[in-house]
Scaffold this active site. Structure first.
Site, PDB file in Angstrom:
ATOM      1  N   GLY A  31      27.879  38.305  34.553  1.00 24.28           N
ATOM      2  CA  GLY A  31      29.078  39.144  34.528  1.00 24.28           C
ATOM      3  C   GLY A  31      29.040  40.262  35.550  1.00 24.28           C
ATOM      4  O   GLY A  31      28.240  40.252  36.474  1.00 24.28           O
ATOM      5  N   LEU A  33      31.444  40.761  37.670  1.00 23.95           N
ATOM      6  CA  LEU A  33      31.684  39.835  38.780  1.00 23.95           C
ATOM      7  C   LEU A  33      32.020  40.557  40.084  1.00 23.95           C
ATOM      8  O   LEU A  33      32.697  41.576  40.092  1.00 23.95           O
ATOM      9  CB  LEU A  33      32.822  38.871  38.425  1.00 23.95           C
ATOM     10  CG  LEU A  33      32.598  37.995  37.180  1.00 23.95           C
ATOM     11  CD1 LEU A  33      33.752  37.007  37.015  1.00 23.95           C
ATOM     12  CD2 LEU A  33      31.272  37.244  37.246  1.00 23.95           C
ATOM     13  N   HIS A  34      31.533  40.000  41.166  1.00 31.51           N
ATOM     14  CA  HIS A  34      31.793  40.528  42.511  1.00 31.51           C
ATOM     15  C   HIS A  34      32.040  39.351  43.449  1.00 31.51           C
ATOM     16  O   HIS A  34      32.021  38.184  43.014  1.00 31.51           O
ATOM     17  CB  HIS A  34      30.630  41.406  42.974  1.00 31.51           C
ATOM     18  CG  HIS A  34      29.285  40.734  42.891  1.00 31.51           C
ATOM     19  ND1 HIS A  34      28.961  39.599  43.592  1.00 31.51           N
ATOM     20  CD2 HIS A  34      28.177  41.041  42.156  1.00 31.51           C
ATOM     21  CE1 HIS A  34      27.721  39.247  43.331  1.00 31.51           C
ATOM     22  NE2 HIS A  34      27.224  40.097  42.453  1.00 31.51           N
ATOM     23  N   HIS A  37      29.774  36.227  43.251  1.00 32.44           N
ATOM     24  CA  HIS A  37      30.126  35.302  42.167  1.00 32.44           C
ATOM     25  C   HIS A  37      31.399  34.518  42.520  1.00 32.44           C
ATOM     26  O   HIS A  37      31.491  33.311  42.290  1.00 32.44           O
ATOM     27  CB  HIS A  37      30.402  36.070  40.867  1.00 32.44           C
ATOM     28  CG  HIS A  37      29.238  36.852  40.340  1.00 32.44           C
ATOM     29  ND1 HIS A  37      29.269  38.219  40.202  1.00 32.44           N
ATOM     30  CD2 HIS A  37      28.017  36.461  39.917  1.00 32.44           C
ATOM     31  CE1 HIS A  37      28.122  38.650  39.697  1.00 32.44           C
ATOM     32  NE2 HIS A  37      27.332  37.599  39.527  1.00 32.44           N
ATOM     33  N   LYS A 149      21.166  34.174  47.319  1.00 29.90           N
ATOM     34  CA  LYS A 149      20.717  35.564  47.171  1.00 29.90           C
ATOM     35  C   LYS A 149      19.461  35.603  46.303  1.00 29.90           C
ATOM     36  O   LYS A 149      18.503  36.286  46.602  1.00 29.90           O
ATOM     37  CB  LYS A 149      21.848  36.365  46.534  1.00 29.90           C
ATOM     38  CG  LYS A 149      21.435  37.579  45.782  1.00 29.90           C
ATOM     39  CD  LYS A 149      21.608  38.793  46.617  1.00 29.90           C
ATOM     40  CE  LYS A 149      21.179  40.074  45.949  1.00 29.90           C
ATOM     41  NZ  LYS A 149      21.003  40.041  44.527  1.00 29.90           N
ATOM     42  N   ASP A 150      19.496  34.848  45.197  1.00 28.38           N
ATOM     43  CA  ASP A 150      18.321  34.730  44.331  1.00 28.38           C
ATOM     44  C   ASP A 150      17.596  33.446  44.726  1.00 28.38           C
ATOM     45  O   ASP A 150      17.613  32.454  44.004  1.00 28.38           O
ATOM     46  CB  ASP A 150      18.763  34.693  42.870  1.00 28.38           C
ATOM     47  CG  ASP A 150      19.530  35.943  42.493  1.00 28.38           C
ATOM     48  OD1 ASP A 150      18.894  36.924  42.123  1.00 28.38           O
ATOM     49  OD2 ASP A 150      20.783  35.948  42.631  1.00 28.38           O
ATOM     50  N   GLN A 153      14.871  31.917  42.514  1.00 28.31           N
ATOM     51  CA  GLN A 153      15.504  31.376  41.305  1.00 28.31           C
ATOM     52  C   GLN A 153      16.082  29.983  41.575  1.00 28.31           C
ATOM     53  O   GLN A 153      15.882  29.046  40.797  1.00 28.31           O
ATOM     54  CB  GLN A 153      16.601  32.333  40.852  1.00 28.31           C
ATOM     55  CG  GLN A 153      17.539  31.784  39.796  1.00 28.31           C
ATOM     56  CD  GLN A 153      18.536  32.833  39.346  1.00 28.31           C
ATOM     57  OE1 GLN A 153      18.193  33.736  38.601  1.00 28.31           O
ATOM     58  NE2 GLN A 153      19.780  32.716  39.776  1.00 28.31           N
ATOM     59  N   VAL A 176      26.683  36.290  50.081  1.00 23.65           N
ATOM     60  CA  VAL A 176      27.847  37.096  50.493  1.00 23.65           C
ATOM     61  C   VAL A 176      27.363  38.531  50.696  1.00 23.65           C
ATOM     62  O   VAL A 176      26.646  39.080  49.851  1.00 23.65           O
ATOM     63  CB  VAL A 176      28.956  37.032  49.429  1.00 23.65           C
ATOM     64  CG1 VAL A 176      30.106  37.957  49.801  1.00 23.65           C
ATOM     65  CG2 VAL A 176      29.445  35.595  49.273  1.00 23.65           C
ATOM     66  N   SER A 185      25.635  42.772  45.126  1.00 22.82           N
ATOM     67  CA  SER A 185      24.885  42.611  43.879  1.00 22.82           C
ATOM     68  C   SER A 185      25.481  43.528  42.813  1.00 22.82           C
ATOM     69  O   SER A 185      25.954  44.634  43.129  1.00 22.82           O
ATOM     70  CB  SER A 185      23.418  42.994  44.118  1.00 22.82           C
ATOM     71  OG  SER A 185      22.771  43.243  42.891  1.00 22.82           O
TER      72      SER A 185
HETATM   73  P1  AMP Z   1      23.938  37.125  38.380  1.00 27.78           P
HETATM   74  O1  AMP Z   1      25.205  37.459  37.676  1.00 27.78           O
HETATM   75  O2  AMP Z   1      23.355  38.268  39.139  1.00 27.78           O
HETATM   76  O3  AMP Z   1      22.940  36.438  37.479  1.00 27.78           O
HETATM   77  O4  AMP Z   1      24.316  36.048  39.486  1.00 27.78           O
HETATM   78  C1  AMP Z   1      24.964  34.861  39.148  1.00 27.78           C
HETATM   79  C2  AMP Z   1      24.953  33.954  40.346  1.00 27.78           C
HETATM   80  O5  AMP Z   1      25.611  34.581  41.439  1.00 27.78           O
HETATM   81  C3  AMP Z   1      23.542  33.602  40.827  1.00 27.78           C
HETATM   82  O6  AMP Z   1      23.507  32.234  41.191  1.00 27.78           O
HETATM   83  C4  AMP Z   1      23.383  34.493  42.025  1.00 27.78           C
HETATM   84  O7  AMP Z   1      22.474  33.991  42.985  1.00 27.78           O
HETATM   85  C5  AMP Z   1      24.789  34.510  42.583  1.00 27.78           C
HETATM   86  N1  AMP Z   1      24.975  35.669  43.460  1.00 27.78           N
HETATM   87  C6  AMP Z   1      24.747  36.968  43.158  1.00 27.78           C
HETATM   88  N2  AMP Z   1      24.987  37.746  44.249  1.00 27.78           N
HETATM   89  C7  AMP Z   1      25.350  36.907  45.248  1.00 27.78           C
HETATM   90  C8  AMP Z   1      25.713  37.091  46.611  1.00 27.78           C
HETATM   91  N3  AMP Z   1      25.733  38.287  47.189  1.00 27.78           N
HETATM   92  N4  AMP Z   1      26.031  35.997  47.348  1.00 27.78           N
HETATM   93  C9  AMP Z   1      25.992  34.767  46.783  1.00 27.78           C
HETATM   94  N5  AMP Z   1      25.665  34.525  45.509  1.00 27.78           N
HETATM   95  C10 AMP Z   1      25.349  35.578  44.739  1.00 27.78           C
END
Ligand code: AMP
Length: 295
Positions: A31, A33-34, A37, A149-150, A153, A176, A185
């Site tokens: 969540g 979201l940016h 996501h 980004k991760d 993971q 992104v 992030s």
């Molecule tokens: P999170 O909500 O942080 O667990 O991220 C959910 C998904 O979004 C994961 O697969 C992250 O790698 C991806 N994500 C987070 N930030 C970015 C970003 N800047 N660019 C691309 N994917 C992202």
């Protein structure tokens, strides 16, 4: 767009969607979201006929001293953004729904959980794998989208999917970034204005290392020395956890760049880092493709 809170309901819907001949795409998130996501959602929409997004802040991937309690949450905003992005279903279970009181079976992520981020977050990747496996069992999608980004993971999840024969296609998506290069992030919200400005140091150091390598500097100590100098000069950098050069698929550390890049079938170079900017831990990486102008 429908919001689903219960596991049974989500399983039923996913089954129906597939019986109707849909290709189901899934984007797991915590969540807040940016645009990172949203880029995964967009790719999923491009490639699938139905898109399911999960929003679940997974307590099991946070260490006891980490930011689970203060992790940013804004459900109303998330649902608005999801609707606008064309999401069909948001799976948003409560913690109790995902982890019953008698929950005890977990995934152990294997050797890759001990390196890079895992050195500093020992329980993190087991927690990630456990929740991702549960989500994949519940949503049972054709494709699941993860950001590079991760990076660690993504590799660990690909390994889990292969090791445990999970019938899903894992799609890795580009990072992104903000205009100045900072990887987007949810945790960027923690940064003060001065820290936010200084936080571009991660991307600048990654690029400096990449440029040095492209220009033929293959002495890892010299590359790391230059990068250390940059980190040390930055007022907001409190601690550099790691700045590693690794093989992008196996995550094996590259100790001898000369030998590595001289190999006919080298697979490129992952440069990855984790840095504390004030009280906020940020990660970033870039991948040099095989055959870049490395002499
Ligand atoms: P999170 O909500 O942080 O667990 O991220 C959910 C998904 O979004 C994961 O697969 C992250 O790698 C991806 N994500 C987070 N930030 C970015 C970003 N800047 N660019 C691309 N994917 C992202």
């Amino acid at each position: 767009m429908k919001v689903i809170k219960k596991i049974d309901g989500m399983m039923k819907i996913s089954k129906e969607l597939k019986n109707q001949g849909n290709k189901v795409g899934f984007v797991p998130t915590m969540g807040y979201l940016h645009k990172g996501h949203l880029s995964l959602i967009e790719k999923s929409r491009d490639e699938c006929s139905k898109v399911i997004v999960s929003i679940f802040v997974n307590p099991r991937q946070f260490g006891p001293q980490e930011d689970f309690d203060k992790y940013p949450r804004d459900k109303k905003r998330d649902l608005g953004l999801s609707r606008k992005a064309g999401v069909d279903y948001v799976f948003n279970p409560d913690t109790k729904e995902m982890y019953r009181d008698d929950f005890e079976t977990t995934v152990s992520a294997g050797s890759l959980k001990k390196i890079m981020c895992g050195r500093f977050r020992p329980l993190h990747f087991d927690g990630v794998c456990t929740v991702v496996l549960k989500l994949l069992n519940i949503v049972a999608p054709h494709n699941t989208y993860f950001g590079r980004k991760d990076y660690q993971q993504l590799i660990i999840i690909r390994k889990m999917v292969r090791d445990l024969n999970i019938p899903v296609n894992i799609v890795g998506c580009p990072i992104v970034r903000e205009k100045d290069g900072l990887a987007v992030s949810s945790r960027n919200k923690y940064l003060s204005p001065a820290e936010r400005e200084d936080a571009t140091i991660l991307f600048r150091c990654l690029n400096t290392a990449a440029k040095l390598i492209k220009n033929g500097q293959l002495d890892i100590n010299k590359i790391k020395g230059q990068v250390d100098f940059m980190f040390n000069k930055n007022k907001s950098v409190k601690r550099v956890e790691y700045f590693d050069l690794r093989e992008p698929e196996s995550l094996q550390e590259i100790n001898d760049l000369e030998q590595y890049t001289g190999r006919q079938h080298n697979r490129g170079i992952l440069i990855a880092t984790a840095v504390w900017i004030g009280g906020t831990r940020l990660i970033d990486n870039i991948v040099l493709k095989p055959g870049i102008n490395i002499s």
